[in-house]
Scaffold this motif. Structure first.
Motif, PDB file in Angstrom:
ATOM      1  N   GLU A  89      88.300  -3.416  70.756  1.00  0.00           N
ATOM      2  CA  GLU A  89      86.687  -3.411  71.828  1.00  0.00           C
ATOM      3  C   GLU A  89      86.963  -4.753  72.692  1.00  0.00           C
ATOM      4  O   GLU A  89      85.597  -5.323  72.412  1.00  0.00           O
ATOM      5  N   TYR A  90      87.384  -4.469  73.546  1.00  0.00           N
ATOM      6  CA  TYR A  90      87.355  -5.596  74.674  1.00  0.00           C
ATOM      7  C   TYR A  90      86.739  -5.297  76.156  1.00  0.00           C
ATOM      8  O   TYR A  90      86.724  -4.130  76.487  1.00  0.00           O
ATOM      9  N   LEU A  96      76.754 -11.431  80.717  1.00  0.00           N
ATOM     10  CA  LEU A  96      75.160 -11.109  79.511  1.00  0.00           C
ATOM     11  C   LEU A  96      75.263 -10.370  77.955  1.00  0.00           C
ATOM     12  O   LEU A  96      75.106 -10.256  78.036  1.00  0.00           O
ATOM     13  N   ALA A  97      76.782 -10.247  78.190  1.00  0.00           N
ATOM     14  CA  ALA A  97      76.381  -9.608  76.535  1.00  0.00           C
ATOM     15  C   ALA A  97      78.367 -10.068  76.042  1.00  0.00           C
ATOM     16  O   ALA A  97      78.878  -9.594  75.799  1.00  0.00           O
ATOM     17  N   LEU A  98      78.550 -11.232  76.161  1.00  0.00           N
ATOM     18  CA  LEU A  98      79.407 -11.786  76.027  1.00  0.00           C
ATOM     19  C   LEU A  98      80.266 -11.896  75.200  1.00  0.00           C
ATOM     20  O   LEU A  98      80.348 -11.510  73.982  1.00  0.00           O
ATOM     21  N   PHE A 174      77.595 -10.062  72.285  1.00  0.00           N
ATOM     22  CA  PHE A 174      78.296  -9.007  72.444  1.00  0.00           C
ATOM     23  C   PHE A 174      77.879  -9.132  71.141  1.00  0.00           C
ATOM     24  O   PHE A 174      77.018  -7.551  71.491  1.00  0.00           O
ATOM     25  N   GLN A 175      77.443  -9.576  69.953  1.00  0.00           N
ATOM     26  CA  GLN A 175      77.243  -8.936  69.210  1.00  0.00           C
ATOM     27  C   GLN A 175      76.162 -10.359  68.564  1.00  0.00           C
ATOM     28  O   GLN A 175      76.469 -11.097  68.462  1.00  0.00           O
ATOM     29  N   GLU A 265      84.407  -3.965  64.526  1.00  0.00           N
ATOM     30  CA  GLU A 265      85.337  -3.423  65.768  1.00  0.00           C
ATOM     31  C   GLU A 265      84.178  -1.897  64.619  1.00  0.00           C
ATOM     32  O   GLU A 265      83.969  -1.547  64.396  1.00  0.00           O
ATOM     33  N   THR A 266      83.727  -1.191  65.909  1.00  0.00           N
ATOM     34  CA  THR A 266      82.660   0.183  64.997  1.00  0.00           C
ATOM     35  C   THR A 266      83.141   1.160  64.245  1.00  0.00           C
ATOM     36  O   THR A 266      82.999   1.708  63.819  1.00  0.00           O
TER      37      THR A 266
END
Ligand code: BGC
Length: 435
Positions: A89-90, A96-98, A174-175, A265-266
């Motif tokens: 999941e790239y 703003l969410a790197l 990103f997270q 990874e979700t």
């Protein structure tokens, strides 16, 4: 008349012969089955006779009919637990969410720092506090000569400690990541870990927080599963941190490549420890295919679906294999980063006491997974002390509160409680697909 009698007698003899032949065939088939089901003689000492077993009364003996018994070692060596069809999941490059993949600070492989043995937690705290001071703003490198290391060449990535997390100044990550590091008696490893991993996380521009989860009681037997479950509970109750990704990290492992992205990874958990080298040997070694120990990165939903780790593994080994069986049972698979990135160096340390019961426990792992784990951790452990620094939150945990009441009565060298080792070949249960 006589002839009729003779004919009847002949028929009876034929019937008898027929029955005997059928019986003989049945006996032969039962001795030498023509299909490849393994015959097992159960001479099994239940691991559930332990005092801390939550499920003593509901054991599934005899083995349920719809279960296949398979030798555990055969299984782990031959079975792939890796996801075959998946996409990393790239997200698109979004300042703003790197995602770490787009960080301009990545180095590829890098040399890590082995500080002097005298280094303290406060030294590390001081070092990173200094690095984040405004006087270093806009300076790419801060060559620092410290009392604990002489050739630090860390890139000074602009970072700030805010609301309990380290965050990059230039971008939003990103997270939001919690790194959980279980510990007992490997203090120097923990300091080397902290010194190097802060720099690694910053090059990846993560928003992160490191938790050391140290077992302070009992002192003679380690329970890593309970430490992880305890930390999960602790973090779950701190909703203001808004953690979206958990990294379960052995304290002795240092990642060797910046493109080993510490992101969740979700859909499935990610195992990033594909190959490890010992510091004294240069060669990377691949362990077995089924291994998910070392470093595992997953979401809270994954952890909850697995009911976390089993609480029953005392001593070194097995708790990660148990988790892998839970992954299979939940129809999940394991994502692995590209092999060239998933490499680690292992810091030297003394080997922990091996858990000789681990294969017994693995045998019934998936049957008890919903009652043994995160769901019953609250009754088993207690966080006795919390030390909060910016570089680490240090949880000191008693992982055996049930037996702690008698602590003063016991001698400190109280032997490990053991159940008799089984003669049964190590087995585990694979639930047969309903056919
Ligand atoms: C143990 C695991 C360990 C692995 C690699 C296995 O035998 O059961 O807990 O992670 O070896 O060292």
């Amino acid at each position: 008349m006589l002839l009729r009698k003779l004919v009847l007698l002949k028929r009876s003899i034929f019937r008898l012969l027929f029955i005997i032949i059928i019986l003989l065939i049945a006996v032969i088939i039962s001795i030498y089955p023509p299909f490849s089901v393994q015959r097992v003689t159960l001479d099994y000492t239940s691991p559930f006779s332990r005092r801390d077993s939550p499920q003593v009364t509901s054991l599934p003996f005899p083995i349920p009919k719809n279960y296949l018994l398979i030798p555990y070692k055969e299984f782990v060596l031959r079975t792939s637990i890796a996801c075959r069809m998946f996409k990393f999941e790239y997200p698109q490059k979004n300042p703003l969410a790197l995602h770490p993949k787009y960080s301009k600070y990545l180095n590829g492989t890098f040399r890590f720092v082995i500080p002097s043995k005298k280094i303290s937690y406060d030294d590390i705290e001081q070092f990173y506090t200094d690095l984040s001071s405004p006087k270093y703003e806009n300076q790419e490198f801060v060559p620092t000569h410290t009392s604990f290391a002489s050739d630090l060449t860390f890139k000074n990535v602009p970072y700030v400690y805010k609301n309990g997390m380290w965050q990059p100044i230039e971008v939003r990550s990103f997270q939001r990541t919690a790194i959980l590091v279980p510990l007992q008696g490997r203090d120097y490893n923990a300091k080397v870990f902290l010194l190097n991993l802060h720099a690694f996380f910053r090059r990846q521009l993560l928003t992160y927080k490191i938790f050391i989860i140290e077992q302070i009681y009992p002192q003679n037997k380690f329970n890593k599963g309970r430490l992880y479950n305890t930390a999960f509970n602790y973090i779950r109750n701190r909703s203001s941190l808004n953690i979206t990704c958990y990294v379960l990290h052995d304290v002795d492992l240092i990642p060797d490549d910046d493109s080993n992205y510490y992101t969740c990874e979700t859909k499935n958990p990610k195992h990033t420890t594909s190959r490890i080298r010992q510091l004294i040997k240069a060669q990377y070694v691949k362990y077995y295919e089924f291994l998910i120990g070392g470093v595992l990165i997953l979401t809270y939903d994954h952890y909850k679906a697995l009911n976390g780790f089993s609480n029953l593994y005392w001593g070194w080994g097995g708790e990660d294999d148990d988790l892998a069986l839970r992954v299979v049972q939940q129809r999940m698979c394991i994502i692995r980063p590209p092999a060239e990135a998933a490499i680690y160096s292992a810091l030297p340390h003394q080997r922990g006491q091996r858990n000789s019961q681990r294969f017994d426990l693995l045998t019934w792992s998936t049957i008890r997974m919903h009652t043994d784990g995160l769901s019953n951790i609250e009754n088993l452990t207690n966080i006795e002390e919390i030390k909060v620094l910016t570089t680490v939150t240090h949880l000191k945990v008693n992982v055996d509160v049930i037996n702690d009441a008698g602590r003063s009565k016991r001698t400190s060298s109280a032997p490990l409680e053991r159940t008799k080792t089984t003669t049964l070949e190590t087995l585990f249960l694979l639930k047969k697909k309903d056919t």
